[in-house]
Design a protein around this motif. Structure first.
Motif, PDB file in Angstrom:
ATOM      1  N   LEU A  59       0.860  -1.130  -0.207  1.00 37.21           N
ATOM      2  CA  LEU A  59       0.087  -0.195  -0.028  1.00 37.21           C
ATOM      3  C   LEU A  59       0.920   1.170   0.057  1.00 37.21           C
ATOM      4  O   LEU A  59       1.725   1.421   0.750  1.00 37.21           O
ATOM      5  N   VAL A  60       0.473   2.084  -0.917  1.00 35.39           N
ATOM      6  CA  VAL A  60       1.440   3.215  -0.872  1.00 35.39           C
ATOM      7  C   VAL A  60       0.443   4.810  -0.648  1.00 35.39           C
ATOM      8  O   VAL A  60      -0.701   4.609  -1.277  1.00 35.39           O
ATOM      9  N   VAL A  61       0.888   5.315   0.204  1.00 36.30           N
ATOM     10  CA  VAL A  61       0.046   6.620   0.517  1.00 36.30           C
ATOM     11  C   VAL A  61       0.193   7.641  -0.247  1.00 36.30           C
ATOM     12  O   VAL A  61       1.420   7.982  -0.523  1.00 36.30           O
TER      13      VAL A  61
ATOM     14  N   ASP B 243       2.133  16.088  -7.802  1.00 41.37           N
ATOM     15  CA  ASP B 243       2.069  15.079  -8.828  1.00 41.37           C
ATOM     16  C   ASP B 243       3.075  13.981  -8.910  1.00 41.37           C
ATOM     17  O   ASP B 243       3.036  12.894  -9.426  1.00 41.37           O
ATOM     18  N   ASN B 244       4.299  14.633  -8.345  1.00 43.02           N
ATOM     19  CA  ASN B 244       5.598  13.623  -8.348  1.00 43.02           C
ATOM     20  C   ASN B 244       5.540  13.059  -7.084  1.00 43.02           C
ATOM     21  O   ASN B 244       5.629  13.342  -6.092  1.00 43.02           O
ATOM     22  N   GLN B 245       5.181  11.563  -7.220  1.00 38.14           N
ATOM     23  CA  GLN B 245       5.005  10.593  -5.849  1.00 38.14           C
ATOM     24  C   GLN B 245       6.227   9.810  -5.894  1.00 38.14           C
ATOM     25  O   GLN B 245       6.257   8.604  -6.589  1.00 38.14           O
ATOM     26  N   ALA B 246       7.251   9.951  -5.186  1.00 34.28           N
ATOM     27  CA  ALA B 246       8.345   9.382  -4.770  1.00 34.28           C
ATOM     28  C   ALA B 246       8.125   8.215  -4.362  1.00 34.28           C
ATOM     29  O   ALA B 246       8.560   7.139  -4.591  1.00 34.28           O
ATOM     30  N   SER B 247       6.997   8.147  -3.377  1.00 41.57           N
ATOM     31  CA  SER B 247       6.852   6.756  -2.888  1.00 41.57           C
ATOM     32  C   SER B 247       5.967   5.890  -3.614  1.00 41.57           C
ATOM     33  O   SER B 247       6.358   4.722  -3.470  1.00 41.57           O
ATOM     34  N   LEU B 248       5.391   6.355  -4.530  1.00 42.29           N
ATOM     35  CA  LEU B 248       4.690   5.487  -5.691  1.00 42.29           C
ATOM     36  C   LEU B 248       5.924   4.750  -6.384  1.00 42.29           C
ATOM     37  O   LEU B 248       5.802   3.605  -6.858  1.00 42.29           O
ATOM     38  N   GLU B 249       6.854   5.433  -6.992  1.00 44.08           N
ATOM     39  CA  GLU B 249       7.910   5.099  -7.611  1.00 44.08           C
ATOM     40  C   GLU B 249       8.684   4.018  -6.835  1.00 44.08           C
ATOM     41  O   GLU B 249       8.914   2.801  -7.486  1.00 44.08           O
ATOM     42  N   ARG B 250       9.025   4.007  -5.456  1.00 45.43           N
ATOM     43  CA  ARG B 250       9.541   3.340  -4.826  1.00 45.43           C
ATOM     44  C   ARG B 250       8.683   1.918  -4.545  1.00 45.43           C
ATOM     45  O   ARG B 250       9.220   0.973  -4.754  1.00 45.43           O
ATOM     46  N   ALA B 251       7.445   2.135  -4.469  1.00 43.28           N
ATOM     47  CA  ALA B 251       6.550   1.025  -4.331  1.00 43.28           C
ATOM     48  C   ALA B 251       6.538   0.145  -5.635  1.00 43.28           C
ATOM     49  O   ALA B 251       6.627  -1.043  -5.438  1.00 43.28           O
ATOM     50  N   ILE B 252       6.639   0.703  -6.642  1.00 41.43           N
ATOM     51  CA  ILE B 252       6.499   0.116  -7.883  1.00 41.43           C
ATOM     52  C   ILE B 252       7.775  -0.871  -8.121  1.00 41.43           C
ATOM     53  O   ILE B 252       7.764  -1.926  -8.625  1.00 41.43           O
ATOM     54  N   ASP B 253       8.968  -0.169  -7.727  1.00 40.12           N
ATOM     55  CA  ASP B 253      10.302  -0.828  -8.109  1.00 40.12           C
ATOM     56  C   ASP B 253      10.138  -1.998  -7.040  1.00 40.12           C
ATOM     57  O   ASP B 253      10.738  -3.064  -7.698  1.00 40.12           O
ATOM     58  N   LEU B 254       9.688  -1.934  -5.830  1.00 45.90           N
ATOM     59  CA  LEU B 254       9.753  -2.981  -5.066  1.00 45.90           C
ATOM     60  C   LEU B 254       8.744  -4.002  -5.456  1.00 45.90           C
ATOM     61  O   LEU B 254       8.945  -5.301  -5.532  1.00 45.90           O
ATOM     62  N   ALA B 255       7.393  -3.746  -5.786  1.00 47.71           N
ATOM     63  CA  ALA B 255       6.780  -4.582  -6.514  1.00 47.71           C
ATOM     64  C   ALA B 255       7.133  -5.257  -7.651  1.00 47.71           C
ATOM     65  O   ALA B 255       6.800  -6.690  -7.958  1.00 47.71           O
TER      66      ALA B 255
ATOM     67  N   VAL C 173       0.598  -3.061  -6.161  1.00 47.78           N
ATOM     68  CA  VAL C 173       0.462  -1.929  -5.474  1.00 47.78           C
ATOM     69  C   VAL C 173      -1.031  -1.282  -5.261  1.00 47.78           C
ATOM     70  O   VAL C 173      -1.698  -1.273  -6.543  1.00 47.78           O
ATOM     71  N   ILE C 174      -1.437  -0.933  -4.098  1.00 47.25           N
ATOM     72  CA  ILE C 174      -2.509  -0.299  -3.936  1.00 47.25           C
ATOM     73  C   ILE C 174      -2.422   1.169  -3.712  1.00 47.25           C
ATOM     74  O   ILE C 174      -1.621   1.498  -2.598  1.00 47.25           O
ATOM     75  N   ALA C 175      -2.441   1.969  -4.532  1.00 47.42           N
ATOM     76  CA  ALA C 175      -2.289   3.428  -4.432  1.00 47.42           C
ATOM     77  C   ALA C 175      -3.644   3.944  -3.675  1.00 47.42           C
ATOM     78  O   ALA C 175      -4.540   4.292  -4.278  1.00 47.42           O
ATOM     79  N   PHE C 176      -3.056   4.463  -2.560  1.00 47.65           N
ATOM     80  CA  PHE C 176      -4.341   4.744  -1.321  1.00 47.65           C
ATOM     81  C   PHE C 176      -4.223   6.409  -1.112  1.00 47.65           C
ATOM     82  O   PHE C 176      -3.200   6.767  -0.921  1.00 47.65           O
ATOM     83  N   LEU C 177      -5.513   6.729  -1.493  1.00 46.30           N
ATOM     84  CA  LEU C 177      -5.755   8.117  -1.264  1.00 46.30           C
ATOM     85  C   LEU C 177      -6.726   8.508  -0.120  1.00 46.30           C
ATOM     86  O   LEU C 177      -8.130   7.967  -0.334  1.00 46.30           O
ATOM     87  N   SER C 178      -6.543   8.972   1.110  1.00 46.33           N
ATOM     88  CA  SER C 178      -7.253   9.403   2.163  1.00 46.33           C
ATOM     89  C   SER C 178      -7.723  10.985   2.007  1.00 46.33           C
ATOM     90  O   SER C 178      -6.784  11.801   1.924  1.00 46.33           O
TER      91      SER C 178
ATOM     92  N   SER D 299      -7.097   5.538   8.411  1.00 48.37           N
ATOM     93  CA  SER D 299      -7.767   4.995   7.211  1.00 48.37           C
ATOM     94  C   SER D 299      -6.721   4.057   6.730  1.00 48.37           C
ATOM     95  O   SER D 299      -6.955   2.903   6.081  1.00 48.37           O
ATOM     96  N   VAL D 300      -5.672   4.574   6.648  1.00 47.80           N
ATOM     97  CA  VAL D 300      -4.526   3.747   6.166  1.00 47.80           C
ATOM     98  C   VAL D 300      -4.238   2.311   6.976  1.00 47.80           C
ATOM     99  O   VAL D 300      -4.041   1.181   6.204  1.00 47.80           O
ATOM    100  N   ILE D 301      -4.165   2.403   8.428  1.00 49.10           N
ATOM    101  CA  ILE D 301      -3.845   1.203   8.895  1.00 49.10           C
ATOM    102  C   ILE D 301      -5.064   0.463   9.000  1.00 49.10           C
ATOM    103  O   ILE D 301      -4.978  -0.866   8.860  1.00 49.10           O
ATOM    104  N   ASN D 302      -6.320   0.848   9.182  1.00 45.04           N
ATOM    105  CA  ASN D 302      -7.583   0.029   9.253  1.00 45.04           C
ATOM    106  C   ASN D 302      -7.787  -0.566   7.776  1.00 45.04           C
ATOM    107  O   ASN D 302      -7.705  -2.004   7.902  1.00 45.04           O
ATOM    108  N   PHE D 303      -7.493   0.019   6.886  1.00 42.27           N
ATOM    109  CA  PHE D 303      -7.594  -0.786   5.392  1.00 42.27           C
ATOM    110  C   PHE D 303      -6.312  -1.879   5.306  1.00 42.27           C
ATOM    111  O   PHE D 303      -6.614  -3.017   4.797  1.00 42.27           O
ATOM    112  N   SER D 304      -5.094  -1.564   5.840  1.00 42.47           N
ATOM    113  CA  SER D 304      -4.065  -2.353   5.756  1.00 42.47           C
ATOM    114  C   SER D 304      -4.358  -3.614   6.590  1.00 42.47           C
ATOM    115  O   SER D 304      -3.975  -4.895   6.074  1.00 42.47           O
TER     116      SER D 304
END
Length: 309
Positions: A8-10, A16-28, A35-40, A99-104
């Protein structure tokens, strides 16, 4: 440890530049993971519109959710050729960390990934923003991402605690190293162990004239070196990659991370809540503002989030 299967990436709704998404995709991509792109999101003004009925307010919220979901889908389109399953998820909630922790928890997420930045020092000591809540209350590992790259053949630092013989601490050390070995195998990285030991208490040197500070200091250092080397041998980590230095962990860890130009620091964190947490924090929270690389915080086995109680 098993590979990460659901990450899950917050998402940060302000950029628009999501460093965490880039890292999550590398790991995935290296774990065949989703990868679940999560927006609260939340807007208090929609809750306060008393002239509207409940159904009308709900319709307005859904309209905002759909709007943000379209924005998120557009961002994910940039990564469609990376061979990773990307799933957008937008939730209306007034406390993002909850919301992040409960969903996770509900969806058995293996890893939470979130971008971070240098926090205002005063606020980092007194207040608890979303980063701190995730570090303290998430039962699953949390990866805090900065702008530092993860190159092949980089360095991963494991901060371990060898001050005591408690089973829980030994298990946590093992868990930290297993995460490191899994990631090191994917990125051809080198694992280093770091441990800080306390210096000679000033009051002893003052109150006991015959006290030999050098002998005391050397004894403590040797004890820590022996214990760290024992852990290293158990996990086939070269002795030359063991770093035992005098000082507090929050000073020793960032200093080594800078010297090695590390891509990642992994450490254990025990959830602390209440007033003491707001004022003191823990090692992870002190370290994260002092390093220029990512930090992976691991909870002990059996840790139960206060949100589950």
């Amino acid at each position: 440890m098993q590979d990460y299967k659901q990450i899950l990436v917050v998402i940060n709704p302000t950029v628009d530049n999501q460093a965490s998404l880039e890292r999550a995709i590398d790991l995935a991509s290296k774990n065949q993971a989703e990868v679940i792109a999560f927006l609260s999101i939340f807007d208090f003004s929609y809750e306060m519109t008393s002239i509207l009925s409940h159904q009308e307010r709900e319709a307005m919220r859904q309209g905002v959710i759909e709007q943000r979901k379209e924005w998120l889908i557009d961002i994910l389109k940039r990564y469609k050729n990376r061979g990773v399953k990307l799933t957008p998820q937008v939730i209306w909630h007034n406390r993002p960390f909850e919301s992040v922790i409960n969903f996770s928890i509900d969806n058995q997420i293996d890893l939470i990934v979130k971008s971070t930045h240098e926090h205002d020092k005063l606020k980092a000591v007194i207040f608890t923003p979303t980063d701190w809540h995730l570090l303290r209350k998430s039962p699953m590992p949390v990866l805090m991402v900065k702008e530092h790259d993860w190159p092949q053949n980089g360095n991963i630092i494991c901060a371990i605690n060898v001050a005591g013989d408690e089973d829980e601490q030994q298990h946590l050390n093992a868990k930290i190293i297993k995460h490191a070995k899994n990631l090191a195998s994917k990125f051809s990285a080198t694992i280093h162990l770091v441990n800080g030991y306390p210096g000679t208490p000033v009051n002893l040197a003052i109150e006991l004239p015959d006290f030999d500070a050098n002998t005391y200091n050397n004894t403590i250092r040797m004890q820590h070196e022996q214990r760290v080397q024992y852990v290293a041998q158990a996990y086939d980590i070269p002795i030359e990659n063991c770093h035992v230095e005098e000082g507090l962990p929050e000073d020793v860890i960032p200093d080594l991370a800078q010297r090695l130009d590390a891509e990642l620091v992994i450490l254990g964190t025990v959830g602390r809540t209440g007033f003491s947490a707001a004022l003191i924090g823990n090692t992870a929270e002190h370290v994260i503002d002092s390093i220029n690389c990512d930090l992976l915080a691991i909870k002990p086995d059996g840790y139960k989030s206060p949100l589950e109680e």
